[in-house]
Write a protein that holds these residues in place. Sequence first.
Motif, PDB file in Angstrom:
ATOM      1  N   ARG A 186      43.983  60.183  42.374  1.00 23.73           N
ATOM      2  CA  ARG A 186      42.915  60.224  42.165  1.00 23.73           C
ATOM      3  C   ARG A 186      41.920  61.371  42.667  1.00 23.73           C
ATOM      4  NH1 ARG A 186      41.490  56.364  38.199  1.00 23.73           N
ATOM      5  NH2 ARG A 186      42.579  54.379  38.600  1.00 23.73           N
ATOM      6  N   ALA A 187      42.514  62.320  43.274  1.00 23.17           N
ATOM      7  CA  ALA A 187      41.589  63.274  44.053  1.00 23.17           C
ATOM      8  C   ALA A 187      40.876  64.187  42.711  1.00 23.17           C
ATOM      9  CB  ALA A 187      42.474  64.069  44.930  1.00 23.17           C
ATOM     10  N   THR A 188      41.601  64.381  41.831  1.00 21.67           N
ATOM     11  CA  THR A 188      40.808  65.351  40.882  1.00 21.67           C
ATOM     12  C   THR A 188      39.598  64.312  39.970  1.00 21.67           C
ATOM     13  OG1 THR A 188      42.851  66.368  40.228  1.00 21.67           O
ATOM     14  CG2 THR A 188      41.100  66.684  38.644  1.00 21.67           C
ATOM     15  N   GLU A 189      39.607  63.177  39.883  1.00 17.14           N
ATOM     16  CA  GLU A 189      38.534  62.324  39.553  1.00 17.14           C
ATOM     17  C   GLU A 189      37.418  62.441  40.403  1.00 17.14           C
ATOM     18  OE1 GLU A 189      39.794  58.799  37.203  1.00 17.14           O
ATOM     19  OE2 GLU A 189      41.829  59.370  38.321  1.00 17.14           O
ATOM     20  N   VAL A 190      37.683  62.326  41.661  1.00 15.15           N
ATOM     21  CA  VAL A 190      36.762  62.165  42.837  1.00 15.15           C
ATOM     22  C   VAL A 190      36.140  63.192  43.275  1.00 15.15           C
ATOM     23  CG1 VAL A 190      36.397  61.279  45.036  1.00 15.15           C
ATOM     24  CG2 VAL A 190      37.973  60.037  43.593  1.00 15.15           C
ATOM     25  N   ALA A 191      36.837  64.338  43.618  1.00 18.59           N
ATOM     26  CA  ALA A 191      36.329  65.652  44.268  1.00 18.59           C
ATOM     27  C   ALA A 191      35.192  66.191  43.431  1.00 18.59           C
ATOM     28  CB  ALA A 191      37.284  66.651  44.610  1.00 18.59           C
ATOM     29  N   ALA A 192      34.198  66.308  44.314  1.00 19.89           N
ATOM     30  CA  ALA A 192      32.805  67.089  43.675  1.00 19.89           C
ATOM     31  C   ALA A 192      32.080  68.076  44.650  1.00 19.89           C
ATOM     32  CB  ALA A 192      31.843  65.834  43.558  1.00 19.89           C
ATOM     33  N   PRO A 193      31.317  68.899  43.945  1.00 18.16           N
ATOM     34  CA  PRO A 193      30.720  69.958  44.998  1.00 18.16           C
ATOM     35  C   PRO A 193      29.913  69.227  45.793  1.00 18.16           C
ATOM     36  CG  PRO A 193      30.302  70.308  42.310  1.00 18.16           C
ATOM     37  CD  PRO A 193      30.851  68.841  42.520  1.00 18.16           C
ATOM     38  N   ASP A 228      46.414  77.286  64.626  1.00 19.49           N
ATOM     39  CA  ASP A 228      46.740  78.305  63.359  1.00 19.49           C
ATOM     40  C   ASP A 228      48.044  77.943  63.012  1.00 19.49           C
ATOM     41  OD1 ASP A 228      44.196  79.173  63.641  1.00 19.49           O
ATOM     42  OD2 ASP A 228      44.996  81.295  64.018  1.00 19.49           O
ATOM     43  N   GLU A 229      49.124  77.951  63.974  1.00 20.27           N
ATOM     44  CA  GLU A 229      50.386  77.534  63.771  1.00 20.27           C
ATOM     45  C   GLU A 229      50.684  76.375  63.049  1.00 20.27           C
ATOM     46  OE1 GLU A 229      52.659  78.812  66.713  1.00 20.27           O
ATOM     47  OE2 GLU A 229      51.907  81.014  66.817  1.00 20.27           O
ATOM     48  N   ILE A 230      50.217  75.276  63.924  1.00 24.88           N
ATOM     49  CA  ILE A 230      50.311  73.913  63.334  1.00 24.88           C
ATOM     50  C   ILE A 230      49.724  73.658  62.025  1.00 24.88           C
ATOM     51  CG2 ILE A 230      49.311  71.582  63.986  1.00 24.88           C
ATOM     52  CD1 ILE A 230      49.513  72.171  66.882  1.00 24.88           C
ATOM     53  N   LEU A 231      48.548  74.116  61.724  1.00 23.44           N
ATOM     54  CA  LEU A 231      48.127  74.120  60.414  1.00 23.44           C
ATOM     55  C   LEU A 231      48.790  74.776  59.315  1.00 23.44           C
ATOM     56  CD1 LEU A 231      44.255  74.396  61.286  1.00 23.44           C
ATOM     57  CD2 LEU A 231      45.441  72.447  60.795  1.00 23.44           C
ATOM     58  N   ALA A 232      49.415  75.745  59.435  1.00 30.58           N
ATOM     59  CA  ALA A 232      50.315  76.490  58.519  1.00 30.58           C
ATOM     60  C   ALA A 232      51.322  75.686  58.406  1.00 30.58           C
ATOM     61  CB  ALA A 232      50.504  77.813  59.041  1.00 30.58           C
ATOM     62  N   LEU A 233      52.157  75.250  59.285  1.00 27.79           N
ATOM     63  CA  LEU A 233      53.228  74.231  59.196  1.00 27.79           C
ATOM     64  C   LEU A 233      52.878  72.957  58.161  1.00 27.79           C
ATOM     65  CD1 LEU A 233      56.239  73.782  59.835  1.00 27.79           C
ATOM     66  CD2 LEU A 233      55.450  72.731  61.895  1.00 27.79           C
ATOM     67  N   ALA A 234      51.895  72.634  58.616  1.00 30.53           N
ATOM     68  CA  ALA A 234      51.451  71.198  57.936  1.00 30.53           C
ATOM     69  C   ALA A 234      51.130  71.434  56.501  1.00 30.53           C
ATOM     70  CB  ALA A 234      49.985  70.695  58.369  1.00 30.53           C
ATOM     71  N   ALA A 235      50.673  72.589  55.962  1.00 30.12           N
ATOM     72  CA  ALA A 235      50.322  73.300  54.751  1.00 30.12           C
ATOM     73  C   ALA A 235      51.780  73.623  54.089  1.00 30.12           C
ATOM     74  CB  ALA A 235      49.328  74.347  54.700  1.00 30.12           C
ATOM     75  N   SER A 236      52.811  73.632  54.667  1.00 33.16           N
ATOM     76  CA  SER A 236      54.022  73.964  54.235  1.00 33.16           C
ATOM     77  C   SER A 236      54.757  72.821  53.381  1.00 33.16           C
ATOM     78  CB  SER A 236      54.920  74.839  55.083  1.00 33.16           C
ATOM     79  OG  SER A 236      55.483  73.643  55.976  1.00 33.16           O
ATOM     80  N   ALA A 237      54.263  71.584  53.830  1.00 30.81           N
ATOM     81  CA  ALA A 237      54.815  70.521  53.264  1.00 30.81           C
ATOM     82  C   ALA A 237      54.085  69.923  51.686  1.00 30.81           C
ATOM     83  CB  ALA A 237      54.518  69.290  53.954  1.00 30.81           C
ATOM     84  N   ALA A 238      54.618  69.139  51.145  1.00 31.88           N
ATOM     85  CA  ALA A 238      54.037  68.582  49.910  1.00 31.88           C
ATOM     86  C   ALA A 238      52.652  68.188  50.175  1.00 31.88           C
ATOM     87  CB  ALA A 238      54.664  67.637  49.270  1.00 31.88           C
ATOM     88  N   PRO A 239      51.525  68.355  49.300  1.00 33.05           N
ATOM     89  CA  PRO A 239      50.087  68.034  49.538  1.00 33.05           C
ATOM     90  C   PRO A 239      50.110  66.473  49.282  1.00 33.05           C
ATOM     91  CG  PRO A 239      50.194  69.236  47.815  1.00 33.05           C
ATOM     92  CD  PRO A 239      51.659  69.249  48.117  1.00 33.05           C
ATOM     93  N   ASP A 240      49.149  65.939  49.883  1.00 32.96           N
ATOM     94  CA  ASP A 240      48.508  64.526  49.543  1.00 32.96           C
ATOM     95  C   ASP A 240      47.550  64.493  48.763  1.00 32.96           C
ATOM     96  OD1 ASP A 240      49.874  62.652  51.724  1.00 32.96           O
ATOM     97  OD2 ASP A 240      49.473  64.318  52.882  1.00 32.96           O
ATOM     98  N   ALA A 241      46.749  65.913  48.554  1.00 32.08           N
ATOM     99  CA  ALA A 241      45.722  66.055  47.383  1.00 32.08           C
ATOM    100  C   ALA A 241      45.523  67.566  47.243  1.00 32.08           C
ATOM    101  CB  ALA A 241      44.326  65.244  47.754  1.00 32.08           C
ATOM    102  N   ASP A 242      45.494  67.727  45.858  1.00 31.78           N
ATOM    103  CA  ASP A 242      45.516  69.252  45.351  1.00 31.78           C
ATOM    104  C   ASP A 242      44.907  69.213  44.194  1.00 31.78           C
ATOM    105  OD1 ASP A 242      46.041  71.934  45.230  1.00 31.78           O
ATOM    106  OD2 ASP A 242      48.208  71.775  45.042  1.00 31.78           O
ATOM    107  N   VAL A 243      43.494  69.692  44.096  1.00 28.83           N
ATOM    108  CA  VAL A 243      42.453  69.851  43.238  1.00 28.83           C
ATOM    109  C   VAL A 243      42.064  71.325  42.973  1.00 28.83           C
ATOM    110  CG1 VAL A 243      40.167  69.149  42.504  1.00 28.83           C
ATOM    111  CG2 VAL A 243      41.582  67.446  44.006  1.00 28.83           C
ATOM    112  N   THR A 244      41.813  71.784  41.589  1.00 26.77           N
ATOM    113  CA  THR A 244      41.252  72.802  41.299  1.00 26.77           C
ATOM    114  C   THR A 244      39.926  72.580  40.547  1.00 26.77           C
ATOM    115  OG1 THR A 244      43.440  74.162  41.039  1.00 26.77           O
ATOM    116  CG2 THR A 244      41.394  75.091  40.137  1.00 26.77           C
ATOM    117  N   ALA A 245      38.679  73.108  41.316  1.00 24.44           N
ATOM    118  CA  ALA A 245      37.586  72.588  40.852  1.00 24.44           C
ATOM    119  C   ALA A 245      37.343  73.458  39.770  1.00 24.44           C
ATOM    120  CB  ALA A 245      36.582  72.771  42.068  1.00 24.44           C
TER     121      ALA A 245
END
Length: 413
Positions: free
Chosen positions: A16-23, A158-175
């Motif tokens: 549902r993230a694409t329907e919800v996300a807004a500027p 920085d390393e923890i966040l980069a590692l987290a971002a290597s997994a499958a995302p929970d939401a992915d929206v292109t505005a």
Amino acid sequence: MHLIRPFTGLRPAHNRATEVAAPPYDVLSTDEARIRAEDHPWSFLHISKPEIDLPAGTNPYAPEVYAKAAENLKKMLAEGILARDTMPCYYAYRLIMGGHSQIGLVAAASVADYDTNRIRKHEFTRPDKEDDRVRQIDALNAQTGPVLLAYPDAPEVDEILALAASAAPDADVTAEDGVRHTIWVIRDSATLDKLTAAFDAMHAIYIADGHHRSAAASRISAARKAANPQHSGEESYNYFLSVIFPHHQMKIMDYNRVVIDLNGLDTKAFLKRIAEQFSVQASASQVKPAKPNEFGLYLPGQWYRLEIRADLIPQNDPVARLDVSLLQNHLISPVLGINDPRRDKRIDFVGGIRGLAELEKRVDSGEMAVAFALCATRMEDLMAVADAGEVMPPKSTWFEPKLADGLVSHVLD
């Protein structure tokens, strides 16, 4: 109390993230938001700009507007569009704009540390804008607009966040503007503890954007603390929604100036006055300053490159040495007679996202007489101003890309 802590985020349900996300609420006018949300019943604009669901002409600060926001949020919860996590989490948040990428942490940041300036500020706030955010938070019993923060060098984070971002995302929206917003939920308790400890070790973190939202959170916290005889300091109102990026990844764009007239001077006299404190060189092409202390000047049909005299740059004053200050103090004020750029109607400001062509357009149309292109303020300069307890001049920073509203919200239990 910790500088930051995990929280049970309110997020779009699966797919549902694409329907919800807004500027963000403050980058669109009411009319723009109404058009953007048309045929999008679950857009977060129905919560952040709820006047779009009321008759045209409704005062956006009227009580019924905040009530409508609460009604719309309740509806999105009832319909399962939004759902709350069952355990406290952190969230990795990646922004991609063109070739630029930055990964930050969505967290609840301490109001107490904001109040003592460990979460450092660099702007004045306006009471009317604070009041609006206070009413919005109270009506929703949630913080839905994140404060944009920066943290100093912390390779472990920085390393923890980069590692987290290597997994499958929970939401992915292109505005609609092409910016990609991606969220990963961080649930692992050991990782949560590492992140909390890493931030506890920092001497400070820095507000980049969202001074009114953080000030409103402080006011809400103070009011609820005073009204709660069982106050413990652990309540969610003691924290505010934030997204914290490494300062070295953040992108500040130039914030340029245009002025209506030359203060009674003709072009020759104007350039002569400028030459008293700047080198002035005509350019056959657009001038986008490539380094601090360099400026572009545009008069109808002609660009110039300006560089301020080195002896005029005060090295020990973090505010006065900013390019926006140098231009104001040595040209806009003494030559153009604009002493208060906050209030003087002869000056306007153009975000660098619009490019130099926008400066040419506004001058060549006759709307403005002159334009100035500046080098973007550096994060290190912003942090130095905040560390000194000073305030940046108006319109010093233009952060891009912007965060989205609706991807993670902070409920006040």
